[in-house]
Write an enzyme that holds these catalytic residues in place. Sequence first.
Site, mmCIF file in Angstrom:
data_model
loop_
_atom_site.group_PDB
_atom_site.id
_atom_site.type_symbol
_atom_site.label_atom_id
_atom_site.label_comp_id
_atom_site.label_asym_id
_atom_site.label_seq_id
_atom_site.Cartn_x
_atom_site.Cartn_y
_atom_site.Cartn_z
ATOM 1 N NE ARG A 105 -2.786 24.749 1.285
ATOM 2 C CZ ARG A 105 -2.477 24.627 0.542
ATOM 3 N NH1 ARG A 105 -1.872 23.880 -0.491
ATOM 4 N NH2 ARG A 105 -1.807 26.447 0.502
ATOM 5 C CG ASN A 143 3.645 23.460 -0.297
ATOM 6 O OD1 ASN A 143 4.434 23.534 -0.990
ATOM 7 N ND2 ASN A 143 2.709 23.702 0.015
ATOM 8 C CD GLU A 144 2.115 27.641 0.000
ATOM 9 O OE1 GLU A 144 2.168 28.772 -1.295
ATOM 10 O OE2 GLU A 144 1.107 28.107 0.749
ATOM 11 C CD GLU A 300 3.724 27.142 -4.693
ATOM 12 O OE1 GLU A 300 2.862 27.631 -4.646
ATOM 13 O OE2 GLU A 300 3.507 25.460 -3.609
ATOM 14 C CD1 TRP A 308 -5.189 31.002 -3.933
ATOM 15 C CD2 TRP A 308 -5.393 33.141 -2.863
ATOM 16 N NE1 TRP A 308 -3.891 31.572 -3.838
ATOM 17 C CE2 TRP A 308 -3.919 33.090 -3.966
ATOM 18 C CE3 TRP A 308 -5.118 34.380 -2.289
ATOM 19 C CZ2 TRP A 308 -2.460 33.614 -4.082
ATOM 20 C CZ3 TRP A 308 -4.985 34.786 -2.482
ATOM 21 C CH2 TRP A 308 -3.456 34.936 -2.828
ATOM 22 C CD GLU A 348 -4.159 24.645 -4.876
ATOM 23 O OE1 GLU A 348 -3.702 25.571 -4.648
ATOM 24 O OE2 GLU A 348 -3.633 23.481 -5.164
ATOM 25 C CE LYS A 349 -13.767 22.593 -10.115
ATOM 26 N NZ LYS A 349 -14.186 22.874 -8.581
ATOM 27 C CG PHE A 350 -11.827 26.973 -11.660
ATOM 28 C CD1 PHE A 350 -12.148 26.929 -13.306
ATOM 29 C CD2 PHE A 350 -12.580 26.471 -11.012
ATOM 30 C CE1 PHE A 350 -12.940 25.521 -13.226
ATOM 31 C CE2 PHE A 350 -13.869 25.920 -11.361
ATOM 32 C CZ PHE A 350 -14.026 25.684 -12.892
ATOM 33 C CG HIS A 351 -4.229 27.929 -8.715
ATOM 34 N ND1 HIS A 351 -2.604 28.153 -10.270
ATOM 35 C CD2 HIS A 351 -3.558 28.953 -7.692
ATOM 36 C CE1 HIS A 351 -1.436 29.019 -9.353
ATOM 37 N NE2 HIS A 351 -2.160 29.316 -8.145
#
Length: 657
Positions: A105, A143-144, A300, A308, A348-351
């Site tokens: 990204r 974003n960020e 957020e 991460w 980010e599936k495990f975020h």
Amino acid sequence: MTIYYGGDYNPEQWPEQTWAEDVRLMTEAGVNLVTVGVFSWAMLEPADGQWDFGWLDRILDLLHANGIRVDLATATASPPPWLTAAHPEMLPADEAGQPLWPGSRQHYAPSSPVYRRHALRLVRAMAERYGNHPALEMWHINNEYGCHTNLDYSAPAAVAFRDWLRDRYTGIDALNQAWATAFWSQRYAGFDEILPPRQAPSFRNPTQLLDFHRFSSDMLLECFLAEKDVLREITPDVPVTTNFIGAFKPVDYWRWAPHVDIVSDDNYYDPADARAPMRAAFSRDLMRGLAGAKSWMLMEQATGHVQWRPTNLRKPTGQMRAVSLQAVARGADGINFFQWRQSRGGAEKFHSAMLPHIGTESRVWRSVVGLGADLVSLKSVAGIREIGRVAVVFDWDSWWGLEGEALPRTFDYVAGVEDWYEALYALNLQVDVVSTAHDLSPYAAVFAPHLYVLPDTAAENLAGYVARGGSLLLTYGSGLVDQHDQAHLGGYLGGLRDTAGLLVEEFGPLAGSTVVEASGDRLGTVTGTLWTEFLQLRTAKAVARFHGGDLDGEPAVTRNTTGNGLCWYVATRPDPAAIARITAAVLADAAVATPLADLPAGVEAQTRGDLLFLINHNPHPISTPHTGRDVLTGTTHDPATLPGYGAVALDRGSARL
């Protein structure tokens, strides 16, 4: 007013039949605001100039029908594959000049004309289509900014850097003077000879590095302002925001803050860090300082673990609520998360998320629903801005300069600021984080550690504050250079020499675990690490002196009366206990009371409006001496006993402090 509650919502990641369930559960949890569209450029514009807004139309209509407001993103944070395939020249580059490729990204050069042109076309299309949508609460630009592509060394960056330098300096001679290019035969005949400070055989020009940090922050700001201009043109009354990232080195938020209507922060609390409560508090106080009279919100955070870190610990039960209420206590008007529904695929599936993989039969979901109810109970504090009597100065130029190249030793600027902030945090004081340009008159005491870069304007502001009656603390490593990263001659400290009542003759970094000792009647024994300095006292008095070695008898901590105020100076990095004693002495001189200082360790107290927040950051129960009615539960405490990670918000009208 109310407190915003919700998170990033990415409906494009899910079959449309899940949307109705999402909205039903949002209502159950008390969600009233969601951020939509942050990473949806490829869905909105699947091919060059071809738009697909139907799915976004439907989800915005559904959210509005259920009373949920939308923080609508401009979707410019990650360009679609078709754009980078057609224009690889828009990709960012690393210090070696090698492209950073798509597949992640933020794969764009901020100064790329191609990126900016396509991004603004998307923003215009979004504003024209949704500017009057009844669900629209605010615009979320990009974003960020700078999270991944903050220092870009690409060909577009080289062109833009030269233009930026032309604007900053009146001509090439002025640049050569500012950059001290007579050293190492670096003199430039024209701006076209200048490149970004890419990899080089040895140390790069320090002022070029400092200016490149400034330029890089400004390029991102230009991107933001270009999008904002389009939104203002089409939707002049809709507020805009973009999410900051706490004390984030790449971007000078003091330059950004005046341009946002609502300050937003992304802050990811680390459960493995024993100092995380203090660090989170610092980030909240920084956001409040950036916001000034405006609102700020926590845009957020994670309900549990992130994905991460090398080891991604979950937040223990109750901790998510505790750190969320900490933000409210320190001025937040919104508590949001990344993200609403936990992703099934992708990086980010495990975020963690508000709605986890397992669904509503979970510890996390029960906490999310409970926090939503808490925030309804706290709506009376929304919009209330408290101003403290103590401030800490935070300066991006000094951060960039002090952590550059060819310096006396490796230095961690934020850690140095945290040394002093932590002592104030332990006293449960309201601390405002400010810049060197702020109006300091509201504050009885100002702590300004490690102002390595000290321009005349900053020195004049601080000196004037002391002359008018303020109490100022300065530390080692301050005033070594001016705004061009050139050494102050005739003794360090530049324009603050008279205020401090001394000259810094010479500095002496300490190797490894080497320590020095100092002592004085008022402060007791001080153990110093990291750094020492030889001071020549003029009007200042030594409060503590070094003993042993070639520093024997030299001043270590000084105090100077000047004008109507006081200036303290500390010439080493004291141990935490000594920092606490020095802090107490500065506050005593400034007549700053600390009525909440005697709480047990790990219990944080802050007041906002009519409420006293008590937050237990310990995993075990803690009893406090405070009484009163908790507006979160309706329970009257006499006194308040907090479970592990427990929190109360006591009505100050019924509380005994």
